[in-house]
Design a protein around this motif. Structure first.
Motif, PDB file in Angstrom:
ATOM      1  N   ALA A  65     -34.666 -63.164  51.633  1.00 27.83           N
ATOM      2  CA  ALA A  65     -34.809 -62.532  50.318  1.00 27.83           C
ATOM      3  C   ALA A  65     -35.031 -61.027  50.428  1.00 27.83           C
ATOM      4  N   GLY A  66     -34.654 -60.348  49.375  1.00 24.54           N
ATOM      5  CA  GLY A  66     -34.934 -58.927  49.225  1.00 24.54           C
ATOM      6  C   GLY A  66     -35.394 -58.672  47.804  1.00 24.54           C
ATOM      7  N   THR A  67     -36.184 -57.618  47.604  1.00 19.62           N
ATOM      8  CA  THR A  67     -36.685 -57.313  46.262  1.00 19.62           C
ATOM      9  C   THR A  67     -36.538 -55.833  45.964  1.00 19.62           C
ATOM     10  N   LEU A  68     -36.436 -55.533  44.684  1.00 18.90           N
ATOM     11  CA  LEU A  68     -36.353 -54.146  44.239  1.00 18.90           C
ATOM     12  C   LEU A  68     -37.662 -53.710  43.575  1.00 18.90           C
ATOM     13  N   ARG A  69     -38.722 -54.459  43.769  1.00 17.59           N
ATOM     14  CA  ARG A  69     -40.009 -54.085  43.184  1.00 17.59           C
ATOM     15  C   ARG A  69     -40.485 -52.705  43.640  1.00 17.59           C
ATOM     16  N   PRO A  70     -40.285 -52.315  44.911  1.00 18.57           N
ATOM     17  CA  PRO A  70     -40.709 -50.968  45.316  1.00 18.57           C
ATOM     18  C   PRO A  70     -40.016 -49.851  44.537  1.00 18.57           C
ATOM     19  N   TRP A  71     -38.882 -50.173  43.918  1.00 18.59           N
ATOM     20  CA  TRP A  71     -38.138 -49.178  43.130  1.00 18.59           C
ATOM     21  C   TRP A  71     -38.324 -49.416  41.637  1.00 18.59           C
ATOM     22  N   GLY A  72     -39.286 -50.222  41.270  1.00 16.77           N
ATOM     23  CA  GLY A  72     -39.639 -50.402  39.869  1.00 16.77           C
ATOM     24  C   GLY A  72     -38.911 -51.493  39.147  1.00 16.77           C
ATOM     25  N   GLY A  73     -38.255 -52.389  39.869  1.00 19.68           N
ATOM     26  CA  GLY A  73     -37.504 -53.447  39.195  1.00 19.68           C
ATOM     27  C   GLY A  73     -37.958 -54.827  39.613  1.00 19.68           C
ATOM     28  N   ASP A  74     -38.095 -55.707  38.668  1.00 16.87           N
ATOM     29  CA  ASP A  74     -38.485 -57.085  38.955  1.00 16.87           C
ATOM     30  C   ASP A  74     -37.231 -57.900  39.260  1.00 16.87           C
ATOM     31  N   VAL A  75     -36.577 -57.539  40.373  1.00 15.49           N
ATOM     32  CA  VAL A  75     -35.333 -58.177  40.774  1.00 15.49           C
ATOM     33  C   VAL A  75     -35.487 -58.654  42.216  1.00 15.49           C
ATOM     34  N   THR A  76     -35.263 -59.939  42.438  1.00 14.79           N
ATOM     35  CA  THR A  76     -35.346 -60.507  43.775  1.00 14.79           C
ATOM     36  C   THR A  76     -34.112 -61.368  44.014  1.00 14.79           C
TER      37      THR A  76
END
Length: 223
Positions: A65-76
């Motif tokens: 898995a990868g997530t975009l939470r560090p860039w402000g998005g709740d996308v995994t």
């Protein structure tokens, strides 16, 4: 055997939910990436290999898995605890509709050209029909608002990098020059085969050069 290959950039804002009101600014880029991924799928691959630059080089499980939470998005994307670097996270997001199994591999941004070529050759041998998706950005020094600020040689460098991608000459890219120009995709680009590629997109909407290219293997029919 490699049957198709493509290049896409990996800005977090390519995901519309992160871009918010500015999402339309990257519509052309998203469309080009979708077209590039469609070219990969048109080759009926047994495996889609996603390769991108990162701080560390490693092979991840296909379900990683990868997530975009560090860039402000709740996308995994993927499953489990997010471990993928940004390049592979965006690559996996672009490939979410792929029916073929995935191979996920990062390589260090400072990997020498010979090491990059070795990764490309090894990945190409992973299955009878491999489609390669290479994730990487060009120079981030094109304007005063670029992440690396303006470099007087960045515009000319970006033109030469574009030509190298289209003409299948990425093996010629110099690691030192790429580092000076903040071209984070250099190592990933050097895993590409020496084929001619169609240029689907080339622009720098945020002061960072983004390229999208795609090609089927020369003289290789689809299954």
């Amino acid at each position: 055997m490699l049957v198709a290959a493509a290049v896409c950039p990996n800005p977090p804002l390519i995901v519309p939910s992160l871009a918010g009101g500015a999402a339309a600014e990257l519509d052309d880029l998203r469309a080009a990436c979708a077209e590039a991924v469609a070219v990969l799928h048109s080759a009926s691959p047994d495996l889609v290999a996603i390769v991108g630059g990162a701080d560390d080089g490693r092979v991840y499980p296909p379900s990683a898995a990868g997530t975009l939470r560090p860039w402000g998005g709740d996308v995994t994307v993927g499953s489990g605890t997010p471990v993928l670097p940004l390049s592979l996270t965006i690559g996996r997001w672009l490939s979410s509709a792929s029916e073929a199994p995935l191979h996920l591999e990062s390589l260090r941004h400072d990997t020498p050209p010979g090491g990059c070529r070795a990764v490309g050759e090894r990945v190409a041998a992973l299955a009878p029909r491999v489609a390669l998706l290479v994730m990487g950005d060009g120079s981030a020094r094109l304007t005063e608002k670029s992440p690396g600020y303006l470099h007087p040689g960045a515009a000319a460098y970006s033109e030469r990098l574009e030509a190298a991608l289209v003409e299948g000459r990425t093996a010629e890219l110099d690691p030192g020059e790429a580092a000076e120009m903040w071209a984070a995709g250099r190592a990933a680009f050097q895993t590409l085969p020496a084929w001619p590629f169609a240029l689907l997109y080339s622009d720098a909407p945020y002061g960072v050069a983004y390229y999208v290219t795609a090609a089927l293997a020369p003289s290789t029919p689809t299954a």
